[in-house]
Motif scaffolding. Structure first.
Motif, mmCIF file in Angstrom:
data_model
loop_
_atom_site.group_PDB
_atom_site.id
_atom_site.type_symbol
_atom_site.label_atom_id
_atom_site.label_comp_id
_atom_site.label_asym_id
_atom_site.label_seq_id
_atom_site.Cartn_x
_atom_site.Cartn_y
_atom_site.Cartn_z
ATOM 1 N N GLY A 46 63.809 -15.608 -48.412
ATOM 2 C CA GLY A 46 62.555 -15.583 -49.152
ATOM 3 C C GLY A 46 61.982 -14.182 -49.175
ATOM 4 O O GLY A 46 62.182 -13.404 -48.232
ATOM 5 N N SER A 75 56.999 -13.532 -55.819
ATOM 6 C CA SER A 75 57.560 -14.018 -54.556
ATOM 7 C C SER A 75 58.679 -14.983 -54.903
ATOM 8 O O SER A 75 58.587 -15.753 -55.864
ATOM 9 C CB SER A 75 56.482 -14.702 -53.725
ATOM 10 O OG SER A 75 55.467 -13.780 -53.368
ATOM 11 N N VAL A 108 57.514 -17.487 -47.274
ATOM 12 C CA VAL A 108 57.013 -17.994 -48.546
ATOM 13 C C VAL A 108 55.971 -19.083 -48.382
ATOM 14 O O VAL A 108 55.352 -19.514 -49.361
ATOM 15 C CB VAL A 108 58.171 -18.512 -49.438
ATOM 16 C CG1 VAL A 108 59.058 -17.368 -49.868
ATOM 17 C CG2 VAL A 108 58.970 -19.583 -48.718
ATOM 18 N N LEU A 116 58.309 -12.231 -49.953
ATOM 19 C CA LEU A 116 56.887 -12.266 -50.272
ATOM 20 C C LEU A 116 56.534 -10.983 -51.010
ATOM 21 O O LEU A 116 56.900 -9.894 -50.571
ATOM 22 C CB LEU A 116 56.071 -12.373 -48.981
ATOM 23 C CG LEU A 116 54.580 -12.655 -49.131
ATOM 24 C CD1 LEU A 116 54.360 -14.106 -49.524
ATOM 25 C CD2 LEU A 116 53.867 -12.376 -47.807
#
Length: 882
Positions: free
Chosen positions: A758, A768, A799, A760
């Motif tokens: 993930g 994101s 996330v 951000l």
């Protein structure tokens, strides 16, 4: 372009002998099409030993081009030389033309008296109606730049009347363009729009592209002011205006973005405009400083706003523009008030600005001034003066500009509150916010909706101030108005934008090439360009429709909670408040100064980030110990004072954090460690999401989509183990785990599990993403798929954070999922150790496959996990319905 070719051929000597006067006149004719090329040709004329008439024309062309580029001193020198050359040659026609240009140059340089004198001299040289119309037009320009807006409109009216029947489309286009911008300042938005639309049409017919673009940009700013932000942004998208633009285009961008509430973009455009105006010595520096001050104030950078506003006010005053100087001073007072300076201390300054701003005809700013001054005067005990100003402000309740309607309702609420009728005051404010919601729903994408919502921030703050003195249900209701309002906008029709899909695909291709080391040296620039394109397309939200949802009523919330409890937090004038709801009973609590949380919250954030180092038992023990220590510092400030209202440990809890509390590790707080805890951006969002979870729990069969992204050794194992927990489902791993494959498979799923890296993106939260085989799956990719499956598990770092953009529980991947139909999202607010996730996910999905609520299942997994799995489980949060 043909004119330029003729000039070039004369210069090369291929079409007879050079004719400097003809070349100069060709350059003048091309000014409206390409002023840069016109200036180049005029400069060449001056190098060719021209006659006095040719000098007069060429110098005037150079003056117009320099003026358009913001180089006022250079323009003044050229136009003075043009006048001298025409007069020396006894050429009244060219002297008159040069004098007419001098009017604009002198007005822009802050010399209105000299400009009007030049207009009078030009008027004496030609008595024809067409010429007199042009003179009146230039007089209007002078008055506009001296902040005499009403007099400017009268000049433009007389000029248009003189043009009637003459068929001079070029003059009419300029007049309507100029009158439209002034009418917008005066608040006559309907008339302004009609003038600007006609100016755009006439400029297009005439082929005057530079003027057409300028009129379109003014039309965009007007649309943003009216609340039609999506249309405004589409105009700028069509124009292709970017950071490489000139100062005037940047000022148009800054104005549009401020009116649209896109304060970060407004600040960036204004800073670039200031830089380029300083470099060029442009007379537009004061405007650039003023828009920078407005953007800074809206962004909460109050000290910067005061500093920029002071510079702008001084620059305007030096140019004789008292109205604009007063407007800049008003921005400074507003910033000081927002920064916490007592309103009584500002009363004298604020009330002095009302007449100065209003006298210039700056109607929207005058309304701002009346409301601010009225509030400050009441606080200073000058009730009669304050009431008079506020009563005057309420007359704008039917304005065509939504922001003015909101301000009028705010003024009415202040009057009601001053009269001891807080209930009536809150009703006025609620009416304003319902009105604003309608504009938010039509504003475009989520980011733009947030900007429009910011226009109601004053009404929300005023409502909260009144609510803290009322009962707990009232405070709860106003807390809901303050919480994540854009998530109340339900997508009725998702956006369908082929250009957006193409840009997202190109971004993924670029990322793949970068991963192989094949992206090239300009990869960063190309990525930035693609991301800007994606953001611009999303703002317009072409084809999308939204329906506003009113905040959930207190009684309806109590009924839905049933045996569960809820705590909702609100920040009012620096103090933290909470409302608890349990077994139908509402209670309110004043918890103390928000700033007291700073140290404890900082420690909690560090501890959460430390969970990533928990892949072995010792590391997990240290990480969990640090987290519990930090949580013990936070708990006395946010949860211990309300814990007695929330039932025992068996009572599931819903937490609605305020903006400063979005990073609290709720499940680690003493008193909550064994509970089922759901975190939601608002109670309204929670109620809607919980309804989806309840329907999901009754569904048969439940079908899973398990996706494994690249570069995670354990992700395929996790996906396969998750799939085995369900009778029906699909697995996407390796090269099959693409964005297109997810799009194709997601409609048939009721549960989705992603095991992926993930990312951000604080700079652009809607970018994101979750990394798939062909690149990132972003929030933008998911928007066309609404409604989404009800339950999501994201085994991905970070996330699950609600504050991706640093502006509270507003934008990001998890909140986008809720907005688009998800009921619950189990995700991490911190980095995760990959090795423990397959087992953790399998245990989660064992409960989910049985139809048990996500928050309950997560609490049970936490209670039984040990070692590294316990640390990873503590990083997970159930967001939405539980």
């Amino acid at each position: 372009m043909s004119g330029e070719a003729d000039i070039d051929s004369h210069r090369r000597g291929t079409v007879g002998a050079p004719d400097p006067l003809a070349a100069a006149e060709d350059a003048a004719a091309s000014l409206a099409v390409d002023p840069t090329a016109a200036a180049r040709h005029a400069a060449a004329v001056l190098d060719s030993a021209p006659s006095l008439p040719a000098i007069a024309v060429a110098r005037r062309v150079l003056a117009v081009a320099a003026f358009g580029a913001g180089r006022s001193e250079e323009a003044a020198g050229h136009i003075s030389a043009a006048i001298d050359a025409a007069r020396a040659g006894g050429d009244r026609e060219r002297e008159a033309a040069a004098l007419l240009t001098a009017v604009a140059v002198l007005a822009s340089a802050g010399r209105p008296s000299e400009a009007l004198d030049a207009a009078d001299r030009a008027a004496a040289l030609d008595a024809s109606p067409a010429w007199q119309a042009r003179i009146e037009s230039q007089r209007g320009f002078v008055h506009r730049h001296a902040d005499r807006f009403r007099e400017a409109v009268r000049c433009y009216d007389r000029a248009l009347a003189s043009l009637a029947g003459l068929g001079d489309a070029a003059a009419e286009a300029v007049l309507r363009h100029n009158r439209g911008t002034v009418l917008a300042e005066l608040g006559a938005v309907g008339d302004a729009r009609r003038d600007l639309e006609e100016a755009v049409r006439l400029h297009a017919v005439l082929g005057h592209e530079a003027h057409r673009r300028s009129a379109l940009a003014n039309l965009a700013s007007l649309a943003a002011l009216e609340g039609d932000v999506a249309s405004a942004l589409r105009i700028f998208d069509e124009l292709g205006v970017s950071e490489e633009a000139g100062p005037l285009d940047l000022l148009d961008m800054a104005a549009c973005f401020v009116n649209a509430g896109l304060v970060d973009d407004a600040g960036a455009a204004a800073r670039l405009a200031v830089e380029r105006c300083r470099r060029a010595g442009s007379p537009h520096l004061a405007e650039a400083l003023a828009w920078g001050a407005r953007a800074a104030r809206a962004a909460g950078a109050f000290a910067e706003a005061v500093h920029l506003a002071a510079q702008a006010s001084a620059a305007f005053a030096a140019g004789g523009r008292d109205g604009s100087a007063a407007l800049a001073a008003l921005v400074a007072v507003e910033a000081r008030r927002a920064a916490g300076e007592p309103p009584g201390d500002l009363a004298q300054e604020a009330s002095a600005l009302v007449d100065r701003v209003g006298g210039a005809g700056l109607t929207t700013a005058a309304l701002d001034a009346r409301v601010l001054a009225g509030e400050c005067l009441l606080a200073a005990g000058r009730r009669e003066e304050g009431v008079e100003l506020l009563a005057d402000a309420t007359r704008e309740a039917r304005s065509a500009i939504v922001r003015r309607r909101v301000l009028a309702r705010l003024a009415a609420a202040e009057l009601e509150a001053a009269a001891g009728r807080p209930g009536a005051a809150r009703r006025q404010l609620a009416t304003a916010l319902v009105d604003l919601d309608g504009h938010v729903a039509a504003a475009g994408g989520a980011e733009v909706q947030l900007g429009v919502l910011d226009g109601g921030a004053g009404a929300v703050t005023a409502g909260l101030r009144l609510a803290v003195e009322a009962g707990p249900r009232t405070l709860f209701t106003w807390s809901e108005w303050a919480a994540a309002g854009h998530l109340r906008m339900l997508p009725v029709r998702p956006p369908d934008d082929p250009e957006m899909r193409s840009a997202l695909g190109a971004l993924r291709a670029l990322n793949r090439a970068a991963g192989r080391g094949e992206a090239g040296t300009d990869a960063v620039r190309r990525r930035g360009r693609l991301e800007r394109t994606i953001r611009q397309r999303a703002r317009g939200a072409s084809g999308a429709r939204f329906e506003p949802q009113r905040p959930v009523a207190a009684a309806a919330l109590a009924g839905r909670l049933a045996e569960r409890a809820l705590v909702s937090y609100a920040e009012v004038d620096g103090d933290l408040h909470a409302v608890t709801v349990s077994r139908g009973r509402f209670r309110k609590h004043r918890l103390g100064p928000v700033d007291a949380l700073a140290g404890a919250m900082s420690a909690a954030l560090v501890a959460q980030r430390g969970l990533r180092r928990s892949a072995d038992p010792r590391g997990a023990a240290r990480a969990l110990g640090a987290l519990h220590d930090a949580a013990a510092r936070v708990a006395p400030l946010v949860i211990e004072p309300v814990l007695a209202d929330l039932g025992d440990e068996a009572t599931p809890l819903v937490v609605v954090p305020s903006r400063r509390l979005v990073d609290v590790p709720w499940s680690a707080l003493p008193g909550l460690t064994g509970r089922s805890v759901s975190v939601a951006p608002s109670a309204t969002v929670w109620a809607r999401a919980d309804d989806r979870v309840a329907r999901w729990a009754e569904q048969r069969p439940r079908t899973v989509l398990a996706v494994a992204g690249p570069r995670l050794e354990c992700a395929p194992t996790e996906a396969r183990r998750v799939r085995r927990r369900y009778a029906h489902g699909a697995v996407l791993t390796g090269r099959r785990a693409t964005v297109a494959a997810v799009h194709a498979a997601i409609a048939g799923a009721s549960v989705v599990n992603f095991a992926a890296h993930g990312e951000l993106r604080p700079d652009n939260p809607l970018l994101s993403s979750l990394l798939l085989a062909d690149g990132p799956l972003t929030a933008y990719d998911l928007e066309p798929l609404a409604p989404l499956p009800p339950v999501w598990v994201l085994s991905a770092c970070d996330v699950g954070r609600l504050d991706a953009g640093g502006r509270g529980p507003l934008l990001g991947l998890a909140t986008t999922l809720l907005r688009l139909g998800a009921g619950a999202v189990v995700a991490a607010a911190a980095p995760l150790p990959d090795a423990v996730l397959p087992d953790l996910a399998a245990r989660l999905h064992t409960g989910l496959a049985a139809g048990r609520r996500p928050a309950t299942v997560l609490a049970e997994v936490r209670a039984t996990a040990t070692g590294p799995a316990a640390a990873a489980a503590m990083a997970l949060t159930c967001i939405g319905g539980g």
